[in-house]
Enzyme design. Structure first.
Site, PDB file in Angstrom:
ATOM      1  N   GLY A 236       0.951  -1.338   0.042  1.00  0.00           N
ATOM      2  CA  GLY A 236      -0.086   0.087   0.129  1.00  0.00           C
ATOM      3  C   GLY A 236       0.730   1.302   0.018  1.00  0.00           C
ATOM      4  O   GLY A 236       0.255   2.312   0.198  1.00  0.00           O
ATOM      5  N   GLY A 238       2.290   2.288  -2.460  1.00  0.00           N
ATOM      6  CA  GLY A 238       2.243   3.034  -3.608  1.00  0.00           C
ATOM      7  C   GLY A 238       3.358   2.376  -4.907  1.00  0.00           C
ATOM      8  O   GLY A 238       3.633   3.237  -5.937  1.00  0.00           O
ATOM      9  N   THR A 240       2.765  -0.006  -6.940  1.00  0.00           N
ATOM     10  CA  THR A 240       2.133  -0.359  -8.323  1.00  0.00           C
ATOM     11  C   THR A 240       1.627   1.258  -8.739  1.00  0.00           C
ATOM     12  O   THR A 240       1.725   1.378 -10.162  1.00  0.00           O
ATOM     13  CB  THR A 240       0.859  -1.064  -8.012  1.00  0.00           C
ATOM     14  OG1 THR A 240       1.285  -2.513  -7.166  1.00  0.00           O
ATOM     15  CG2 THR A 240       0.320  -1.570  -9.369  1.00  0.00           C
ATOM     16  N   GLU A 457      13.588   5.910  20.344  1.00  0.00           N
ATOM     17  CA  GLU A 457      14.346   6.287  19.399  1.00  0.00           C
ATOM     18  C   GLU A 457      15.198   7.441  19.845  1.00  0.00           C
ATOM     19  O   GLU A 457      16.359   7.427  19.461  1.00  0.00           O
ATOM     20  CB  GLU A 457      13.469   6.563  18.169  1.00  0.00           C
ATOM     21  CG  GLU A 457      12.950   5.561  17.601  1.00  0.00           C
ATOM     22  CD  GLU A 457      13.816   4.170  17.167  1.00  0.00           C
ATOM     23  OE1 GLU A 457      14.866   4.393  16.915  1.00  0.00           O
ATOM     24  OE2 GLU A 457      13.400   3.079  17.029  1.00  0.00           O
TER      25      GLU A 457
END
Ligand code: ADP
Ligand code: ZN
Length: 645
Positions: A236, A238, A240, A457
């Protein structure tokens, strides 16, 4: 994205070739009965032969066929008369036939009869071996025909399941690739405008499109354009979409196919489809081939994933490699491939000259999510209370596809409420709904979790900033990727040698996340699995391999021959093993205490970094400098980024 809209129009079943074969067989059978059997010998018996023909001297000659059948030829002048009224004079014979027991007994009986009837001489006897082709042919053809028939049915089942209706593709096109082609007449309607964010990926892809449009400019400079580009990233993100945009932008033919379409249950089909695809692309060069889900074919050979070793997939992959090696860089065929599992791809695929350019699509950042929202609301009727900054902030860890989904859901919800326009509350409801959907599939990050990740982090970042030998920090994110929930990116220096201090700093850097959790929340989470694995391995190599531990001294249990790897016997005693374990634990604890001390000392700055992360999701070196001030040790590193989760 390659679907089969280009199926040929339905034709009658069975297809032409099969019809021809069937027709041919029928003609063959009929010809046997009609033409060849016009003059068939009449079946008779030894007794009739002996008494009616032999005794009267009507027999011209006897032909023994295959040692089992006697064929009788009558004298010409006897035909059409007396006993043989029904036999035409035109019939060359044989006129009668009968089975003989064996040649010996037949000859015996003949000479007995000669004596019995006092015949001067016996008719001439010849011996023949004959193959009767027809039954033989039939016994071959029939099973073959059945096999072909079943094969055709199976093929139709397979290709039929992908095409609509029964009149699917011709099964003899089975080895042809089913790639969908876009060109001037059949253009993809997606453009780069439709792709939000993904700036770097877009730049890189545009360069390739540009090469295909104006190759002269690049060739003049002697530039080599990559043959293959792998677009990797979570589902998902992007991939494609980007490829479709290339199809829309490039003014060259664009072949699109999904990796899974190469692999069928028949060996050789995949390879032949690959060959066919490249043939087509080359004949239309310059052109682009796009293979979606390349992991379906490109999964590494002989890996643990392929327990049911799949020869078909391997031969398909080999063919793909061969094809990619087989054409010149500048011939103008570029292969693009997408995958969400770049880690399982066969290493051979990624070697120079094949897919040597890699584009990684990350999940979108806050800014990118705002842009994606804006792309997907273009055709929606919106109310005036919409705040996309707020919506984007509510959707950390969402992919582009999830956001597209939210926009659509929002419209559906508003429609259900019979509204004229879509309002903020509709989008909020849509987010809830999509979250519920994603939660089942994968992890979606809650606000509390996001906080923990941010501090974790920030802990890595702070620790590394104040450790003298640590690599230079370039980027910290709390956008999930793969297994990890966030990451700190470093620019590592190339080292041939590492000192004990450097090792120690590395341990501290990796422990920074967990230490920050303890310092700020008084509680630790499971988020440090990767870090701890790394730390443990590193500590063991320090103690057991590199001889960096005082108590063990200058000893290494490293085995460069690799021979002892599988043997259960250890080259050291239980006591030593215990000592190694103790020293490793001591070392890690030491590093942990040191890290914690650094973090407590810079607690305020850490907090600042964490809050900044929560706000922006991605922070770069400049932001860090603003918080920490310039770092004492400047590094000139290699261009390879390294990340610590
Ligand atoms: P992938 O191939 O990476 O699994 P897709 O390219 O199929 O994902 O994306 C699915 C949909 O998500 C796209 O059709 C598009 O609507 C939306 N989408 C994903 N990324 C973006 C983006 N960067 N900008 C706009 N829309 C996006
Ligand atoms: Zn970590």
């Amino acid at each position: 994205m390659a679907n089969q809209k280009n199926t040929p129009p339905p034709e009658n079943f069975p297809p032409k070739t099969i019809r021809t074969v069937i027709l041919f067989t029928i003609i063959l059978i009929l010809s046997q009965f009609l033409i060849l059997n016009k003059f068939r010998p009449t079946e008779t018996t030894w007794k009739t032969f002996k008494n009616e023909m032999l005794a009267k001297g009507d027999v011209d000659k006897i032909r023994v066929v295959n040692k089992e059948e006697a064929e009788i030829f009558l004298k010409k002048e006897k035909l059409g008369k007396e006993n043989y009224l029904l036999i035409s004079e035109k019939n060359q014979g044989p006129h009668y036939k009968f089975q003989i027991g064996s040649v010996e007994s037949f000859e015996q009986k003949l000479s007995d009869s000669q004596k019995e009837f006092n015949l001067n001489e016996l008719p001439e006897i010849t011996y023949h071996t004959e193959t009767n082709w027809f039954p033989l042919l039939l016994s071959w053809l029939l099973p073959l025909a059945i096999i072909v028939f079943i094969w055709v049915i199976v093929l139709r089942r397979i290709s039929g399941s992908r095409t609509k209706g029964f009149g699917g593709a011709n099964p003899f096109d089975f080895g042809k690739s089913k790639a969908k082609m876009f060109d001037e007449t059949n253009k993809s309607s997606v453009t780069f405008e439709d792709v939000a964010g993904l700036k770097e990926a877009k730049t890189e892809i545009m360069e390739i499109v540009d090469f295909l449009k104006t190759p002269a400019r690049y060739l003049k400079l002697g530039a080599k354009i990559p043959k293959g580009v792998i677009i990797a990233g979570a589902p998902g993100t992007g991939k494609t979409l980007l490829a479709k945009a290339v199809a829309g932008e490039a003014q060259v033919p664009f072949f699109s196919i999904s990796g899974s379409e190469f692999v069928e249950m028949f060996v050789g089909v995949g390879a032949s489809r690959v060959r066919d695809l490249f043939q087509k692309a080359k004949s239309k060069a310059p052109s682009i081939i796009f293979i979606d889900e390349i992991d379906a074919v490109g999964r590494s050979r002989g890996s643990a994933f392929s327990l049911q070793s799949n020869d078909e997939r391997e031969s398909t992959l080999n063919q793909l490699l061969t094809e990619m090696d087989g054409f010149d860089n500048n011939k103008g065929v570029i292969v693009m491939a997408a995958t969400n599992r770049p880690d399982i791809l066969d290493k051979a695929l990624l070697r120079p000259g094949r897919f040597d350019r890699h584009i990684y699509l990350e999940l979108p950042t806050l800014q990118e999510r705002i842009k994606i929202f804006k792309v997907h609301i273009r055709n929606l009727s919106l109310g005036d209370d919409l705040d996309f900054d707020f919506l984007a902030a509510q959707t950390p860890g969402f992919s582009g596809a999830d956001i597209a989904n939210i926009c659509n859901e929002g419209a559906l919800i508003a429609a259900r409420k019979k509204k004229e326009v879509i309002e903020q509350e509709d989008f909020m409801e849509a987010i809830d709904r999509v979250v519920a959907g994603i939660e089942r599939k994968s992890k979606i990050i809650s606000q509390t979790e996001k906080r923990i990740i941010a501090y974790h982090e920030a802990g890595h970042a702070t620790a590394s900033w104040f450790l003298p030998t640590a690599d230079e920090l370039v980027k910290v994110t709390i956008i999930p990727r793969g297994k990890s929930l966030g990451a700190a990116w470093y620019l590592p220096e190339e080292h041939q040698l590492m000192t004990k201090t450097q090792f120690m700093d590395k341990l501290c850097m990796a422990l920074g996340g967990r230490a920050a959790e303890e310092v700020f929340f008084g509680e630790i989470s499971s988020g440090a699995l990767d870090d701890l694995e790394k730390v443990t391995k590193q500590a063991y190599t320090m103690v057991a391999y590199y001889g960096l531990n005082e108590r063990l001294g200058n000893i290494s249990f490293f085995d460069s021959t690799g021979k002892n790897e599988r043997s259960l016997q250890r080259p050291y005693s239980e006591a030593t093993a215990k000592m190694v374990d103790e020293e490793v634990m001591k070392l890690i604890d030491e590093a942990y205490q040191k890290t914690k001390k650094i973090l407590i000392e810079h607690k305020d700055q850490l907090k600042e970094v964490a809050e900044l992360l929560l706000e922006k999701e991605v922070i770069l070196k400049d932001d860090l400098i603003k918080v920490f001030g310039e770092r004492e040790k400047g590094n000139s590193g290699s261009p390879n980024l390294k990340r610590i989760a």
